[in-house]
Design a protein around this motif. Structure first.
Motif, mmCIF file in Angstrom:
data_model
loop_
_atom_site.group_PDB
_atom_site.id
_atom_site.type_symbol
_atom_site.label_atom_id
_atom_site.label_comp_id
_atom_site.label_asym_id
_atom_site.label_seq_id
_atom_site.Cartn_x
_atom_site.Cartn_y
_atom_site.Cartn_z
ATOM 1 N N ILE A 1 10.948 12.138 -13.273
ATOM 2 C CA ILE A 1 11.934 12.483 -12.176
ATOM 3 C C ILE A 1 12.889 11.552 -11.789
ATOM 4 N N ILE A 2 12.152 10.361 -11.470
ATOM 5 C CA ILE A 2 13.205 9.240 -10.879
ATOM 6 C C ILE A 2 13.885 8.776 -11.746
ATOM 7 N N PRO A 3 13.731 8.551 -13.289
ATOM 8 C CA PRO A 3 14.761 8.022 -13.908
ATOM 9 C C PRO A 3 16.066 8.983 -14.143
ATOM 10 N N SER A 4 15.720 10.121 -14.088
ATOM 11 C CA SER A 4 16.868 11.080 -14.316
ATOM 12 C C SER A 4 17.682 10.916 -13.234
ATOM 13 N N ILE A 5 17.069 10.998 -11.933
ATOM 14 C CA ILE A 5 17.880 11.091 -10.694
ATOM 15 C C ILE A 5 18.585 9.584 -10.688
ATOM 16 N N ASN B 1 0.867 -1.145 0.056
ATOM 17 C CA ASN B 1 0.079 -0.114 -0.045
ATOM 18 C C ASN B 1 0.847 1.110 0.099
ATOM 19 N N ASP B 2 2.071 1.129 -0.281
ATOM 20 C CA ASP B 2 2.736 2.507 -0.691
ATOM 21 C C ASP B 2 3.232 2.800 -2.026
ATOM 22 N N SER B 3 4.121 3.646 -2.393
ATOM 23 C CA SER B 3 4.521 3.700 -3.846
ATOM 24 C C SER B 3 5.738 3.413 -4.109
ATOM 25 N N SER B 4 6.575 3.017 -3.210
ATOM 26 C CA SER B 4 7.964 2.303 -3.441
ATOM 27 C C SER B 4 8.083 1.235 -4.272
ATOM 28 N N ALA B 5 8.893 1.212 -5.497
ATOM 29 C CA ALA B 5 9.158 0.048 -6.260
ATOM 30 C C ALA B 5 9.805 -0.822 -5.515
ATOM 31 N N PHE B 6 10.634 -0.220 -4.404
ATOM 32 C CA PHE B 6 11.689 -1.187 -3.708
ATOM 33 C C PHE B 6 10.955 -1.597 -2.493
ATOM 34 N N THR C 1 7.970 8.534 -0.707
ATOM 35 C CA THR C 1 9.035 7.255 -0.778
ATOM 36 C C THR C 1 9.814 7.091 -1.775
ATOM 37 N N PRO C 2 9.470 7.159 -3.013
ATOM 38 C CA PRO C 2 10.523 6.945 -4.316
ATOM 39 C C PRO C 2 11.688 7.989 -4.138
ATOM 40 N N LEU C 3 11.022 9.328 -3.825
ATOM 41 C CA LEU C 3 11.950 10.367 -3.472
ATOM 42 C C LEU C 3 13.282 10.279 -2.435
ATOM 43 N N THR C 4 12.529 9.833 -1.497
ATOM 44 C CA THR C 4 13.363 9.657 -0.149
ATOM 45 C C THR C 4 14.608 8.436 -0.576
ATOM 46 N N LEU C 5 13.917 7.564 -1.141
ATOM 47 C CA LEU C 5 14.746 6.501 -1.532
ATOM 48 C C LEU C 5 15.931 7.098 -2.559
ATOM 49 N N CYS C 6 15.569 8.014 -3.302
ATOM 50 C CA CYS C 6 16.720 8.695 -4.057
ATOM 51 C C CYS C 6 17.903 9.114 -3.418
ATOM 52 N N LEU C 7 17.363 9.733 -2.150
ATOM 53 C CA LEU C 7 18.344 10.450 -1.343
ATOM 54 C C LEU C 7 19.227 9.403 -0.529
ATOM 55 N N HIS D 1 13.356 6.585 6.253
ATOM 56 C CA HIS D 1 12.740 5.954 7.386
ATOM 57 C C HIS D 1 11.587 6.672 8.028
ATOM 58 N N CYS D 2 11.629 7.997 7.899
ATOM 59 C CA CYS D 2 10.496 8.825 8.331
ATOM 60 C C CYS D 2 9.133 8.364 7.528
ATOM 61 N N VAL D 3 9.330 8.363 6.126
ATOM 62 C CA VAL D 3 8.183 7.999 5.500
ATOM 63 C C VAL D 3 7.830 6.770 5.773
ATOM 64 N N THR D 4 8.538 5.902 5.966
ATOM 65 C CA THR D 4 8.231 4.409 6.048
ATOM 66 C C THR D 4 7.627 4.352 7.510
ATOM 67 N N PHE D 5 7.926 4.967 8.577
ATOM 68 C CA PHE D 5 7.100 4.828 9.894
ATOM 69 C C PHE D 5 5.863 5.635 9.465
ATOM 70 N N ILE D 6 5.845 6.849 8.847
ATOM 71 C CA ILE D 6 4.326 7.420 8.614
ATOM 72 C C ILE D 6 3.474 6.113 7.988
#
Length: 413
Positions: A39-43, A5-10, A333-339, A306-311
């Motif tokens: 955005i994600i493919p470029s990053i 139920n979240d949006s992370s491919a990973f 979730t995808p953007l923080t994964l990039c970080l 991990h903050c987004v994961t906790f949310i």
């Protein structure tokens, strides 16, 4: 069977797969989604290129180090770079995945392997950073007492244990990751399909606690102890004492091998310089700044994810609700994964490239490669010249024979 139920491919899960994304969009029209497919493919591409280059160079330098330069810290660094490199090589697949609108064209096996490499790197990199922090603590705070503990055999054994532990933490996610047809998007996606909510909650909490919080506590304690040790002056006194006894040598971020003991990869500190002099002060300042940079980079890169994961955990347990929670999990979730992934490109810079000795060895390795390349070109040129000379000589001999044949024929005529 519960689809994530979240949006992370990973991290496993795409809200579009359950229809919750559409519900959130209809209920929350003022919260537009982020255009992930551009955005994600470029990053990912930028992180992949920079990270692969940096980690490949680091692996080459550390793997080709002479026996006298092999140390505990360098062993941990080499394994950390290998972990980062393995994961970064899978990023192009995920960049294609996002660019195709969450359509996975590489098959079920590649889905499981690529997803597992992400989780493996998440745990392995943090565990190796923790090992390096503990090694620094022992070498700087207890340089004499830790000599019997800090040796290459134990370091290699610790690396094996880290890989085994990281694989054990990765195995559950690999078991439930698979390709899944998403009717809403008409794509074959690569996601984690949890058997039930308990699976999701357990794996999510394991990422937060084992993959971030506990290592962060250990790392912070180690570096706080190192900072307090140096700020009280006992650290410099201890280094000066060990130096005069011939057990410690000058070191840099990536140079910690000495004649009788090892030191972790810390910036240059000259303990034999005059007590409290400018050089010693600058060396101590570099030690503390590097320590702060390591902890800060680790924290800044992974804390948002991990903050987004906790949310998401709180949202899945219905502790949180509303448009902001849906939008945060869906888009951040995808953007923080990039970080977090950027930490794989930053690691070799922090642990290797700011060290003078590492840069010197890299320059020597590059120079040696250029010398061998030049010698090969010269050898090829010589062979080509020798071949041209032989060909020219053969042509002259053939011409002479032809002339003799003409003369002989004229004589007979």
């Amino acid at each position: 069977m519960a689809v994530p139920n979240d949006s992370s491919a990973f991290n496993s899960t795409f809200a579009p797969y359950t229809g919750k994304s559409g519900e959130a969009a209809s209920v929350c029209p003022d919260w537009p989604p982020v255009p992930m497919t551009t955005i994600i493919p470029s990053i990912y591409s930028v992180i992949c290129i920079l990270g692969v280059i940096a980690n490949a160079l680091a692996v080459c330098v550390l793997a080709h180090a002479s026996a006298s330069r092999r140390s505990v810290a360098n062993t941990f660094m080499l394994n950390l770079c290998v972990s980062d490199l393995l994961f970064l090589l899978s990023l192009p697949l995920w960049a294609v995945y996002y660019s195709r609108g969450y359509s996975w064209p590489f098959g079920r096996v590649a889905c499981k392997i690529s997803g597992s490499l992400h989780n493996l790197n998440l745990y392995a990199s943090i565990f190796f950073i923790t090992c390096m922090s503990m090694d620094r603590y022992l070498a700087l705070v207890h340089p004499l007492r830790s000599q019997s503990v800090r040796d290459l055999k134990r370091a290699k054994l610790m690396c094996v244990l880290v890989w085994v532990l990281a694989l054990a933490c990765t195995a559950p996610s690999m078991a439930v990751r698979d390709t899944h047809y998403v009717e809403m998007l008409d794509v074959e996606a690569c996601v984690i399909i949890y058997p039930d909510h308990t699976w999701y909650r357990t794996l999510a909490w394991m990422k937060v606690l084992v993959g971030f919080l506990l290592p962060m506590i250990v790392i912070s304690c180690c570096y706080c102890a190192i900072g307090r040790h140096f700020l009280t002056g006992s650290g410099l006194a201890n280094l000066r004492k060990v130096s005069h006894s011939g057990s410690v040598c000058k070191s840099s971020v990536s140079q910690d091998s000495c004649s009788k003991s090892e030191r972790p990869p810390t910036p240059s500190v000259n303990p034999s310089s005059s007590g409290g002099g400018p050089k010693e002060g600058r060396g101590l300042e570099r030690v503390l700044w590097t320590v702060a940079a390591v902890v800060l980079a680790f924290f800044l890169c992974w804390f948002p994810f991990h903050c987004v994961t906790f949310i998401d955990i709180l949202k899945s347990d219905e502790w949180l609700d509303g448009c902001w929670a849906h939008w945060t999990v869906q888009n951040l979730t995808p953007l923080t994964l990039c970080l977090g992934f950027a930490n794989s490109a930053i690691n070799p810079v922090l642990y290797c490239f700011i060290g003078n000795h590492f840069r010197g060895r890299l320059a020597a390795l590059s120079k040696g490669f250029c010398v061998r390349l030049k010698a090969r070109e010269e050898d090829h040129s010589q062979k080509r010249g020798s071949f041209s000379t032989r060909l020219s000589s053969f042509s002259r001999k053939l011409s002479d024979l032809k002339d003799l044949a003409i003369v002989d024929a004229s004589a007979h005529a």
